[in-house]
Scaffold this active site. Structure first.
Site, PDB file in Angstrom:
ATOM      1  N   THR A  67      -9.139  -1.505   2.526  1.00 34.44           N
ATOM      2  CA  THR A  67      -8.765  -2.007   1.207  1.00 34.44           C
ATOM      3  C   THR A  67      -9.006  -3.518   1.143  1.00 34.44           C
ATOM      4  OG1 THR A  67      -7.023  -1.929  -0.474  1.00 34.44           O
ATOM      5  CG2 THR A  67      -6.292  -2.248   1.795  1.00 34.44           C
ATOM      6  N   TYR A 117      -3.475  -0.681  -9.147  1.00 33.83           N
ATOM      7  CA  TYR A 117      -2.443   0.348  -9.366  1.00 33.83           C
ATOM      8  C   TYR A 117      -1.031  -0.149  -9.122  1.00 33.83           C
ATOM      9  CZ  TYR A 117      -2.716   1.193  -4.336  1.00 33.83           C
ATOM     10  OH  TYR A 117      -2.718   1.057  -2.972  1.00 33.83           O
ATOM     11  N   SER A 125       0.819  -1.222   0.000  1.00 36.18           N
ATOM     12  CA  SER A 125       0.000   0.000   0.000  1.00 36.18           C
ATOM     13  C   SER A 125       0.849   1.267   0.000  1.00 36.18           C
ATOM     14  CB  SER A 125      -0.911   0.004   1.228  1.00 36.18           C
ATOM     15  OG  SER A 125      -1.612   1.228   1.276  1.00 36.18           O
ATOM     16  N   THR A 143     -18.339 -15.460 -10.810  1.00 36.40           N
ATOM     17  CA  THR A 143     -19.502 -16.123 -10.221  1.00 36.40           C
ATOM     18  C   THR A 143     -20.764 -15.391 -10.688  1.00 36.40           C
ATOM     19  OG1 THR A 143     -18.109 -16.475  -8.283  1.00 36.40           O
ATOM     20  CG2 THR A 143     -20.448 -16.956  -8.027  1.00 36.40           C
ATOM     21  N   LYS A 150     -13.484  -4.449   2.605  1.00 33.05           N
ATOM     22  CA  LYS A 150     -14.430  -3.335   2.471  1.00 33.05           C
ATOM     23  C   LYS A 150     -15.854  -3.723   2.882  1.00 33.05           C
ATOM     24  CE  LYS A 150     -11.659  -1.098  -0.945  1.00 33.05           C
ATOM     25  NZ  LYS A 150     -11.621  -0.117  -1.994  1.00 33.05           N
ATOM     26  N   LYS A 208     -23.381 -13.570  -8.172  1.00 31.82           N
ATOM     27  CA  LYS A 208     -23.002 -12.263  -7.614  1.00 31.82           C
ATOM     28  C   LYS A 208     -23.194 -11.148  -8.643  1.00 31.82           C
ATOM     29  CE  LYS A 208     -19.471 -11.627  -4.737  1.00 31.82           C
ATOM     30  NZ  LYS A 208     -18.054 -11.737  -4.282  1.00 31.82           N
TER      31      LYS A 208
END
Ligand code: ATR
Length: 291
Positions: A70, A237, A25, A172, A74, A175
């Protein structure tokens, strides 16, 4: 002096980013630099957490005043809030949590949606200057979101709010269907997405971790399928250039880096944590130095 513990005093506001893994991070670099430049007496730590519920309970009576969330926490974070912002509740995931000074209650918010949608809109405006600033350049566009986790939900809700026609593609199917139904969109599997090309000029957003360091050869959608997209966004990222973005560019699409979503989120979160305007150029510079 990323974590300068010598600066900690009784008034220091302690923050952290909750994730697993967390070593990659860049958030601690950004937030600590931003706090320092604003003269804000705060510190921001990386928090490697297995169980969010246990963590929040353990530290409930401490002076932690703000958390970012993160992967993969979440959704678990949402369950630990005392109060939840209506958008975060709809999305079913939070990206930050702030302890209310007046009563110590933990307030959950989702700013993923603000960061990612702003980055995509900005790129669309850049490539098509004709769109007036008031109308969203996403309006009317076919907007394909890969993934149906927290970030996928944020993008799907954001796209729908901007008037895009949302398609949720997920490994899936169930979902994808649940999320698509909530935003009045279409659900397909990731396998079906390879042959999905109802029209030209579609917009694609990857919200899965497929292609993230160290598995950089992976990609959620093969190159042959990218030709119909005019813009491709990747929430990943690390690395900046995922295989998906490299191949999208080779196919002629505009690419939007995960860093842009991250930067926009950082602006919002710094402002919520400190109550001060975010030092935008400094945040961009720190991220550039640490990528
Ligand atoms: P986040 O909150 O960051 O969105 P998440 O809730 O763990 O993270 O969601 C991860 C998403 O990436 C899910 O949609 C997941 O697909 P499933 O619903 O089928 O689990 C998707 N995902 C993760 N790894 C994947 C892989 N190797 N291939 C395809 N999809 C993957």
């Amino acid at each position: 002096d990323l974590y300068n513990f010598r600066q900690i005093g009784v008034d220091t506001k302690v923050h952290g980013v909750i994730g697993n893994p967390i070593g990659h991070s860049k958030s601690p670099h950004l937030y600590n630099a931003a706090f320092k430049s604003l003269g804000f007496n705060g510190i921001y730590l990386p928090l490697m957490v297995d169980s969010v519920a246990n963590f929040i309970k353990t530290y409930s009576s401490t002076d932690f005043v703000g958390y970012s969330y993160t992967i993969p926490h979440k959704e678990a974070g949402l369950e630990c809030c005392d109060e939840i912002d209506p958008i975060a509740k709809e999305i079913g995931a939070i990206s930050c949590m702030i302890r209310r000074p007046t009563d110590g209650k933990l307030m959950g918010y989702n700013v993923d949606y603000l960061g990612a949608i702003a980055a995509i809109e900005e790129a669309l405006r850049g490539s098509n200057g004709a769109t007036p600033a008031s109308a969203s350049p996403l309006a009317g566009k076919l907007f394909v979101v890969i993934g149906a986790g927290g970030a996928g939900k944020a993008l799907a809700y954001g796209g729908n709010e901007k008037g895009a026609r949302v398609v949720v593609a997920n490994r899936t199917y169930e979902k994808a269907k649940q999320l698509a139904d909530k935003v009045g969109g279409q659900a397909i599997t990731l396998v079906e997405l390879k042959d999905f090309h109802p029209e030209e000029g579609m917009i694609l957003a990857n919200t899965t971790s497929v292609g993230m360091k160290p598995r950089m050869d992976d990609t959620p959608l093969p190159k042959e399928a990218l030709k119909r997209y005019s813009l491709v966004f990747d929430a990943i990222y690390t690395p900046k250039w995922t295989r998906l973005l490299q191949e999208a560019q080779e196919c002629g699409a505009t690419v939007v880096f995960g860093t842009e979503m991250f930067i926009n989120q950082a602006f919002v979160q710094v402002e919520r944590f400190t109550g001060l305007p975010a030092p935008k150029q400094l945040i961009r510079d720190v991220l550039a130095r640490n990528t």
